[in-house]
Design an enzyme around this catalytic site. Structure first.
Site, PDB file in Angstrom:
ATOM      1  N   HIS A   1       0.800  -1.252  -0.083  1.00 24.03           N
ATOM      2  CA  HIS A   1       0.062   0.154   0.033  1.00 24.03           C
ATOM      3  C   HIS A   1       0.883   1.244   0.188  1.00 24.03           C
ATOM      4  O   HIS A   1       0.557   2.265   0.260  1.00 24.03           O
ATOM      5  CB  HIS A   1      -0.794   0.009   1.071  1.00 24.03           C
ATOM      6  CG  HIS A   1      -1.845  -1.239   1.499  1.00 24.03           C
ATOM      7  ND1 HIS A   1      -2.519  -1.540   0.400  1.00 24.03           N
ATOM      8  CD2 HIS A   1      -1.783  -2.045   2.548  1.00 24.03           C
ATOM      9  CE1 HIS A   1      -3.099  -2.798   0.937  1.00 24.03           C
ATOM     10  NE2 HIS A   1      -2.786  -2.982   2.015  1.00 24.03           N
TER      11      HIS A   1
ATOM     12  N   HIS B   1      -6.995  -4.553  -0.705  1.00 26.21           N
ATOM     13  CA  HIS B   1      -6.382  -5.778  -0.876  1.00 26.21           C
ATOM     14  C   HIS B   1      -6.757  -6.487  -2.326  1.00 26.21           C
ATOM     15  O   HIS B   1      -6.603  -7.667  -2.159  1.00 26.21           O
ATOM     16  CB  HIS B   1      -6.472  -6.469   0.355  1.00 26.21           C
ATOM     17  CG  HIS B   1      -5.937  -5.838   1.722  1.00 26.21           C
ATOM     18  ND1 HIS B   1      -6.858  -5.251   2.230  1.00 26.21           N
ATOM     19  CD2 HIS B   1      -4.806  -5.939   2.127  1.00 26.21           C
ATOM     20  CE1 HIS B   1      -6.338  -4.701   3.423  1.00 26.21           C
ATOM     21  NE2 HIS B   1      -4.965  -5.058   3.313  1.00 26.21           N
TER      22      HIS B   1
END
Length: 334
Positions: free
Chosen positions: A56, A218
């Site tokens: 991320h 995700h």
């Protein structure tokens, strides 16, 4: 898939070695997987610790530094860091004023941060926890009980970090962080799936000519799939969904902080064009934009797409947002 890596097993360690080489003002423990601001204990201020699965970037290690996080704990790709990492980071940044743990609402993160907080408290460290759960798209998902934590994490870490930098006590920093989260909402859109280094292929199937609305960071599926739309129509859906939800949870008046966040593979040319549509929709709905940020900040590896995060910001939040910050990924005013 071709990737600029040595091996899937080494990708996180290699990235941390690169972070250390590029930013000597950070203490990067590659083996323990902890990134700490070098002056974390100076000045007797509250410490801020966050972390989560890698993939991320720049969240979270890219936000360690002056005016933001004191430390971050990167886990494996899309995998929570372990309690020992978080406990080590908490101990490393505690100056006697306590530590705030900023936790995105994913089951592994919540459980592991709870265990880390217990370990820290056993060592006599005062700890507060703030749960970020700003994603308005879905209530439960593959990784989450309740709403997912996404783009508002940046708002929480920046504003709470500025308050800590000013010397605010732990309880005040934690209350402010919770207020920012409660005033925020996010909605994500995927134009393609992401590819994890270990798998080497897309995490879900998204045919040409379609997009996924309401995705997670995700690669979780969203709330619905539609034929590809122009940016103007996507902005109507994303902004409208966030504002409609925020009407029930956040103050209905006042300006917003607006984040148009790239998911990793969408160029700035497209992101700024999309921000123009976001600004248009907000103006049409009578919502002034006090501050805007456009770029890749809370990504999902190589996913194409973006998320929109809005925060109904009061004067204190805006002042702290404008306060100086110096991290690997966010820098102004210093």
């Amino acid at each position: 898939m071709k990737m600029l890596i040595n091996s899937p097993e080494a990708v996180v360690a290699d990235a941390l070695r690169g972070l250390a080489a590029a930013h000597p003002d950070l203490d990067v423990d590659v083996e323990a997987r902890v990134v700490v601001r070098r002056d974390a204990r100076a000045g007797g201020r509250v410490g801020l610790v966050s972390g989560g699965g890698s993939g991320h970037e720049p969240l979270h290690a890219g936000f360690v530094g002056y005016g933001m996080l004191s430390a971050a704990c990167p886990g494996e790709v899309f995998t929570s860091p372990v309690p020992d990492q978080m406990a080590r980071a908490t101990k490393a940044v505690d100056s006697g004023q306590g530590v705030l743990l900023v936790v995105k609402n994913y089951t592994g993160d919540v459980l592991n941060f709870d265990m880390a907080a217990e370990l820290a408290e056993e060592d006599g460290i005062r700890v507060e926890r703030v749960l970020v759960n700003d994603d308005v798209a879905v209530t439960d998902s593959l990784y989450t009980a309740g709403r997912r934590g996404t783009g508002a994490t940046l708002f929480v870490e920046k504003i709470a970090g500025a308050a800590a930098e000013e010397g605010a006590p732990l309880e005040q920093v934690a209350a402010l962080a919770r207020r920012v989260n409660e005033a925020s909402g996010s909605f994500g859109v995927a134009l393609s799936a992401c590819t994890t280094p270990a798998k080497g292929s897309p995490t879900f199937d998204l045919p040409d000519g379609e997009l996924e609305l309401g995705i997670g960071i995700h690669g979780e599926p969203g709330r619905e799939r539609r034929p590809m739309m122009p940016a103007a129509e996507i902005a109507e859906v994303a902004v409208g969904t966030v504002l409609d939800d925020m009407a029930n949870t956040a103050p209905v008046d006042g300006p917003v902080l607006a984040l148009v966040n790239g998911m990793g593979a969408t160029p700035l040319l497209e992101l700024y064009g999309f921000h123009a549509e976001v600004a248009r929709v907000l103006e049409a709905r009578g919502v002034p934009v006090a501050r805007a940020l456009v770029g890749n900040y809370v990504t999902s590896l190589d996913m194409a797409g973006c998320s929109v995060t809005l925060c109904r910001a009061d004067e204190e939040m805006l002042r702290l947002w404008d306060a100086p910050v110096q991290t690997a990924a966010l820098r102004w005013g210093r």
